[in-house]
Design an enzyme around this catalytic site. Structure first.
Site, mmCIF file in Angstrom:
data_model
loop_
_atom_site.group_PDB
_atom_site.id
_atom_site.type_symbol
_atom_site.label_atom_id
_atom_site.label_comp_id
_atom_site.label_asym_id
_atom_site.label_seq_id
_atom_site.Cartn_x
_atom_site.Cartn_y
_atom_site.Cartn_z
ATOM 1 N N GLY A 5 -1.978 -6.440 11.162
ATOM 2 C CA GLY A 5 -2.880 -7.444 10.611
ATOM 3 C C GLY A 5 -2.281 -8.823 10.822
ATOM 4 N N ALA A 6 -2.565 -9.752 9.903
ATOM 5 C CA ALA A 6 -2.108 -11.131 10.082
ATOM 6 C C ALA A 6 -0.587 -11.239 10.078
ATOM 7 C CB ALA A 6 -2.714 -12.015 8.993
ATOM 8 N N GLN A 7 0.086 -10.656 9.073
ATOM 9 C CA GLN A 7 1.549 -10.714 9.046
ATOM 10 C C GLN A 7 2.140 -9.875 10.173
ATOM 11 O OE1 GLN A 7 3.866 -12.415 7.484
ATOM 12 N NE2 GLN A 7 2.663 -13.465 5.927
ATOM 13 N N ARG A 24 -9.307 0.562 16.783
ATOM 14 C CA ARG A 24 -9.609 -0.334 15.675
ATOM 15 C C ARG A 24 -8.981 -1.708 15.915
ATOM 16 N NH1 ARG A 24 -8.237 3.985 10.835
ATOM 17 N NH2 ARG A 24 -9.867 5.515 11.348
ATOM 18 N N LYS A 79 -1.340 -1.348 -1.083
ATOM 19 C CA LYS A 79 -1.798 -0.061 -1.604
ATOM 20 C C LYS A 79 -1.612 1.073 -0.608
ATOM 21 C CE LYS A 79 -6.757 -0.741 -0.686
ATOM 22 N NZ LYS A 79 -8.068 -0.829 -1.352
ATOM 23 N N HIS A 136 7.013 -7.620 1.293
ATOM 24 C CA HIS A 136 6.702 -7.726 -0.136
ATOM 25 C C HIS A 136 7.253 -6.474 -0.791
ATOM 26 C CE1 HIS A 136 4.871 -8.816 -3.845
ATOM 27 N NE2 HIS A 136 3.848 -7.985 -3.791
ATOM 28 N N GLY A 151 0.162 -15.178 7.408
ATOM 29 C CA GLY A 151 0.692 -14.830 8.718
ATOM 30 C C GLY A 151 0.369 -15.825 9.812
ATOM 31 N N GLU A 201 0.622 -16.037 -7.582
ATOM 32 C CA GLU A 201 -0.684 -15.800 -6.964
ATOM 33 C C GLU A 201 -1.775 -15.550 -8.005
ATOM 34 O OE1 GLU A 201 0.548 -12.711 -4.386
ATOM 35 O OE2 GLU A 201 0.210 -11.071 -5.802
#
Length: 494
Positions: A46-48, A76, A109, A132, A158, A221
């Site tokens: 993904g972004a990161q 995907r 998750k 994280h 990211g 956050e």
């Protein structure tokens, strides 16, 4: 699995919460060399995942992506992200056994399932990386004792990790080694090399702990970074519309105002942000922010208490098990708010007008930053961590609202951040709506004071300035901003 933090005794908890040291640049003289010649396999694109991988490859590391077989077969987006950028892509079974460092950059998750799947495939003595620490700290993931567990946590989305690297800089980054998993004593060497490969060492790295990163990240956050911006956007828009201000103007003032106001915050802290106001407006914003702090302090403290105790995590994980019913419902409700649906406008708003007509927004930023910082430091988190998870990240989150309103903010942040944001905003919004907004008018949100003179009482202004400048977040902010000598300016005003 038991919450790791709750298995520690009080002394250990305080020790882990208080870990945060700004590292000297000399500690990174070897940059990414420790990982050169070794195989880095990233799980998740993904972004990161994608942007960290691009930086690591450009820093000379051997990087590939391990994806679920279904993601490969169905091509995907994660598969396309990696393939389109020329990376080797393979299944877990193909790539994980070769890896010297497996970097787990999937959503929170998914961490338990991912780690339980990849851990049996990892070779003895390899390293597992996170950006994280939720899986380790809150879920209490038990990791094989021969594996080294490290964290490199860039303090921004990211996309920003990549953009700052491309301009020869980087983003401030927390690094840590899990004390239960450093069998060969090489954890810090791995973490420093990984951080350098992303460019983080050029902006400044903080030697932290998994515990300090997780507890401070969750608090920031949920409150000032996302929850306060969401609640503030909703109630300020409602107020302006009720007072007859053009919906297009009201929406634009908020959507781009958070970004413009926090741009000043980024470069000179709360002091500089408040200095952008006229003297009468500064005093008014100060008075409003003091009222807001008194009103909202119990809510901020409750969120901090629930994060420290693990109550927040257990509540959110119960929603995971219920197919994100609450999260998805709250997301849909946010999409229906009036602010999210305000009409597009071509009205021009100058940079200074965002300050002059957004006095209440300035007050909300000051109150929110200080409350979050105070709640964190009162719980044992040290000033450096509290600064990065409150004031420092705020302009980055405000920038997402400028792009596509609250929708974009909630898409860009993690599911964990989004869930916490809704928990906070769902209480803060009615609290502000009922207890605060009835007493304010368009002079502080929408139209400005309209003063013809900058004259104020000298003693009052001096007292206000001293209070603003002597808050602990201003002291640590000035010190830490001194390390970041090449910060990128962002466009303001929309």
């Amino acid at each position: 699995m038991a919450n790791y933090f709750n298995t520690l005794n009080l002394r250990e908890q305080l020790d882990q919460l208080g870990r945060c040291r700004f590292m000297d640049r000399e500690e990174f003289v070897s940059e990414a060399d420790y990982l050169k010649g070794k195989k880095v396999v990233i799980v998740g694109c993904g972004a990161q995942g994608l942007n960290q991988g691009l930086n690591m490859r450009d820093s000379g590391l051997d990087v590939s992506y391990a994806l679920r077989q279904a993601a490969i077969d169905e091509q995907r987006q994660s598969f396309k992200n990696a393939k389109d950028n020329g990376f080797e892509v393979g299944s877990y079974e193909t790539l994980i056994p070769q890896a010297d460092l497996v970097v787990n950059l999937t959503p929170d998750k998914q961490h338990t399932n991912v780690v339980e799947t990849v851990m049996p495939l990892m070779k003895e003595g390899a390293a597992l990386g996170y950006s994280h620490g939720f899986n380790v700290v809150e879920e209490g993931m038990q990791i094989r004792k021969d594996l080294t567990v490290v964290m490199v946590a860039p303090k921004c989305p990211g996309t920003e990790v990549r953009e700052e690297y491309k301009r020869g800089f980087g983003v401030p980054t927390l690094i840590a080694v899990h004390p239960e998993n450093d069998p060969k004593g090489e954890g810090w060497d791995i973490a420093k090399a990984w951080a350098a490969a992303t460019g983080g060492h050029r902006a400044g790295c903080l030697e932290s702990s998994f515990v300090a990163e997780v507890k401070s990240d969750l608090m920031g956050e949920q409150t000032i970074l996302c929850g306060m911006l969401q609640a503030g956007s909703i109630v300020c828009y409602e107020k302006m519309i009720a007072e007859g201000i053009d919906p297009g103007y009201a929406g634009k003032l908020l959507q781009y105002g958070w970004e413009t106001i926090t741009e000043a915050l980024k470069f000179g802290g709360i002091t500089h942000m408040m200095d952008r106001l006229s003297n009468p407006a500064k005093i008014k914003a100060f008075e409003l922010s003091e009222e807001l702090k008194d009103l909202m302090r119990p809510l901020y403290n409750k969120h901090m208490d629930d994060i420290i105790s693990g109550h927040f995590s257990s509540t959110m994980m119960a929603d995971w098990a219920n197919d994100d019913k609450n999260l998805l419902g709250w997301r849909a409700e946010t999409g229906e708010t009036a602010f999210e649906n305000y009409p597009e406008t071509d009205v021009e708003i100058s940079e200074q007008e965002y300050f002059d007509n957004g006095i209440l927004m300035v007050a909300m930023v000051r109150a929110g930053v200080e409350l979050a910082f105070e709640a964190m430091t009162a719980s044992g988190i040290i000033d450096e961590s509290a600064y990065y998870e409150s004031l420092h990240e705020l302009p980055l989150i405000a920038n997402t609202i400028a792009r596509k309103r609250l929708y974009e903010m909630n898409v860009v942040i993690s599911d964990t951040a989004e869930y916490g944001n809704y928990l906070f905003a769902n209480v803060a919004t009615p609290l502000l709506r009922e207890k605060f907004m009835p007493s304010v008018g368009t002079d502080v949100i929408g139209k400005g004071l309209g003063e013809t003179s900058n004259q104020v009482d000298n003693a009052t202004l001096i007292a206000v300035n001293e209070t603003i400048r002597n808050h602990p977040v201003e002291y640590i902010g000035e010190e830490l901003r001194g390390y970041m000598t090449d910060m990128k300016r962002i466009a303001v005003g929309g």
